[in-house]
Design a protein around this motif. Structure first.
Motif, short mmCIF file in Angstrom:
data_model
loop_
_atom_site.label_atom_id
_atom_site.label_comp_id
_atom_site.label_asym_id
_atom_site.label_seq_id
_atom_site.Cartn_x
_atom_site.Cartn_y
_atom_site.Cartn_z
N TYR A 37 0.83 -1.21 0.00
CA TYR A 37 0.00 0.00 0.00
C TYR A 37 0.86 1.26 0.00
O TYR A 37 0.39 2.34 -0.37
N PHE A 38 2.11 1.12 0.43
CA PHE A 38 2.95 2.31 0.65
C PHE A 38 4.33 2.18 0.02
O PHE A 38 5.24 2.90 0.40
N ASN A 39 4.52 1.27 -0.95
CA ASN A 39 5.87 1.05 -1.48
C ASN A 39 6.08 1.65 -2.87
O ASN A 39 6.98 1.25 -3.59
N GLY A 40 5.26 2.63 -3.22
CA GLY A 40 5.41 3.24 -4.55
C GLY A 40 5.26 4.74 -4.49
O GLY A 40 5.25 5.35 -3.42
N ASP A 41 5.12 5.35 -5.66
CA ASP A 41 4.95 6.80 -5.71
C ASP A 41 3.68 7.21 -6.45
O ASP A 41 3.53 8.36 -6.84
N THR A 42 2.75 6.25 -6.63
CA THR A 42 1.48 6.56 -7.29
C THR A 42 0.38 6.65 -6.23
O THR A 42 0.01 5.64 -5.62
N PRO A 43 -0.15 7.86 -5.97
CA PRO A 43 -1.20 7.99 -4.96
C PRO A 43 -2.48 7.27 -5.40
O PRO A 43 -2.88 7.35 -6.56
N SER A 44 -3.12 6.60 -4.45
CA SER A 44 -4.43 6.01 -4.73
C SER A 44 -5.43 7.13 -4.98
O SER A 44 -5.40 8.16 -4.30
N GLN A 45 -6.33 6.91 -5.92
CA GLN A 45 -7.39 7.87 -6.19
C GLN A 45 -8.59 7.66 -5.28
O GLN A 45 -9.53 8.44 -5.29
N VAL A 46 -8.58 6.57 -4.50
CA VAL A 46 -9.71 6.21 -3.64
C VAL A 46 -9.36 6.34 -2.16
O VAL A 46 -10.16 6.83 -1.37
N PHE A 47 -8.16 5.91 -1.77
CA PHE A 47 -7.75 5.91 -0.38
C PHE A 47 -6.67 6.96 -0.14
O PHE A 47 -5.57 6.85 -0.68
N ASP A 48 -6.97 7.96 0.66
CA ASP A 48 -5.99 8.99 1.00
C ASP A 48 -4.81 8.36 1.72
O ASP A 48 -4.97 7.52 2.60
N GLY A 49 -3.61 8.78 1.35
CA GLY A 49 -2.41 8.34 2.04
C GLY A 49 -1.76 7.09 1.47
O GLY A 49 -0.63 6.78 1.82
N PHE A 50 -2.46 6.35 0.61
CA PHE A 50 -1.87 5.17 -0.01
C PHE A 50 -1.02 5.62 -1.19
O PHE A 50 -1.50 6.36 -2.05
N LYS A 51 0.24 5.17 -1.22
CA LYS A 51 1.12 5.44 -2.36
C LYS A 51 1.68 4.12 -2.83
O LYS A 51 2.55 3.54 -2.19
N LEU A 52 1.14 3.65 -3.93
CA LEU A 52 1.42 2.31 -4.43
C LEU A 52 2.31 2.38 -5.67
O LEU A 52 2.49 3.44 -6.26
N SER A 53 2.83 1.22 -6.06
CA SER A 53 3.49 1.15 -7.37
C SER A 53 2.41 1.36 -8.43
O SER A 53 1.22 1.18 -8.18
N GLU A 54 2.83 1.72 -9.63
CA GLU A 54 1.84 2.00 -10.69
C GLU A 54 0.95 0.79 -10.98
O GLU A 54 -0.27 0.94 -11.04
N PRO A 55 1.49 -0.44 -11.15
CA PRO A 55 0.58 -1.55 -11.42
C PRO A 55 -0.35 -1.85 -10.24
O PRO A 55 -1.52 -2.17 -10.45
N SER A 56 0.13 -1.72 -9.02
CA SER A 56 -0.74 -1.95 -7.86
C SER A 56 -1.83 -0.89 -7.77
O SER A 56 -2.98 -1.19 -7.45
N ALA A 57 -1.48 0.36 -8.03
CA ALA A 57 -2.47 1.44 -7.98
C ALA A 57 -3.58 1.20 -9.00
O ALA A 57 -4.77 1.40 -8.71
#
Length: 197
Positions: A37-57
């Motif tokens: 949930y937090f190992n990338g630089d792509t912010p989730s568009q649904v969950f505030d604070g989640f920064k995922l890898s692009e494929p996970s996001a």
């Protein structure tokens, strides 16, 4: 019609918690199941604070965007400290399936004591055409037993936990799945299955 989707982060050996989960202890020794949930630089568009890898996001937000209600089991509810009085999803109603009273519930949470069919029916009504997500091994297993699960999504983390709570409990018969998509991502592989009927 809305779908019923069982989705969870899971270890390679099938656990959704580590050893010693519970209120105040969360997932016990299994917290790494959600590191993605937090190992990338792509912010989730649904969950505030989640920064995922692009494929996970991409996978996570597509799934989260479809959810209108969530049915969780009592263990999941307790392990998650009652979701802070809200829901595990920012825009989805929460229904908790339990045979015990839950006086700590808030007006944003609904207790269902009459079985999985009633819990899913109430969640479908609240979801208003969106999907119903299932959280927890007990809820998922009960829904699979009565043929109410449409899709199973495993966010499989490359770890063998060796103990904890299993996602799938004992089933009375085989449940056949058809793989729809497999998405490798840093720290997790997203496996999307359709339940074959």
């Amino acid at each position: 019609m809305s779908k019923v989707i069982a989705a969870h982060a899971v270890s390679v050996d099938g656990y959704i918690t580590g050893r010693d989960p519970g209120a105040g202890r969360g997932l016990g020794e299994g917290t790494m199941l959600f590191d993605w949930y937090f190992n990338g630089d792509t912010p989730s568009q649904v969950f505030d604070g989640f920064k995922l890898s692009e494929p996970s996001a991409r996978v996570f937000d597509a799934l989260a965007g479809r959810a209108g209600a969530v049915v969780a089991g009592r263990n999941t509810y307790e392990d998650s400290d009652h979701f802070g009085g809200g829901s595990p999803h920012p825009a989805a109603s929460l229904f908790v399936l339990s045979h015990r009273a839950a006086p700590e519930m808030t007006e944003r949470q609904t207790l269902i004591t009459t079985g999985i069919e009633d819990a899913i029916a109430a969640a479908r009504e609240a979801a208003d055409g969106k999907d119903v997500g299932l959280m927890g091994g007990g809820v998922t297993t009960e829904a699979l037993k009565v043929g109410l699960v449409d899709e199973v999504i495993l966010h499989q983390v490359p770890v063998l936990l060796g103990g904890g709570r299993s996602f799938f409990q004992e089933l009375p018969k085989h449940v056949h799945l058809r793989l729809r998509e497999a998405v490798p991502a840093p720290g997790v592989t997203h496996l999307h299955y359709e339940v074959v009927r």
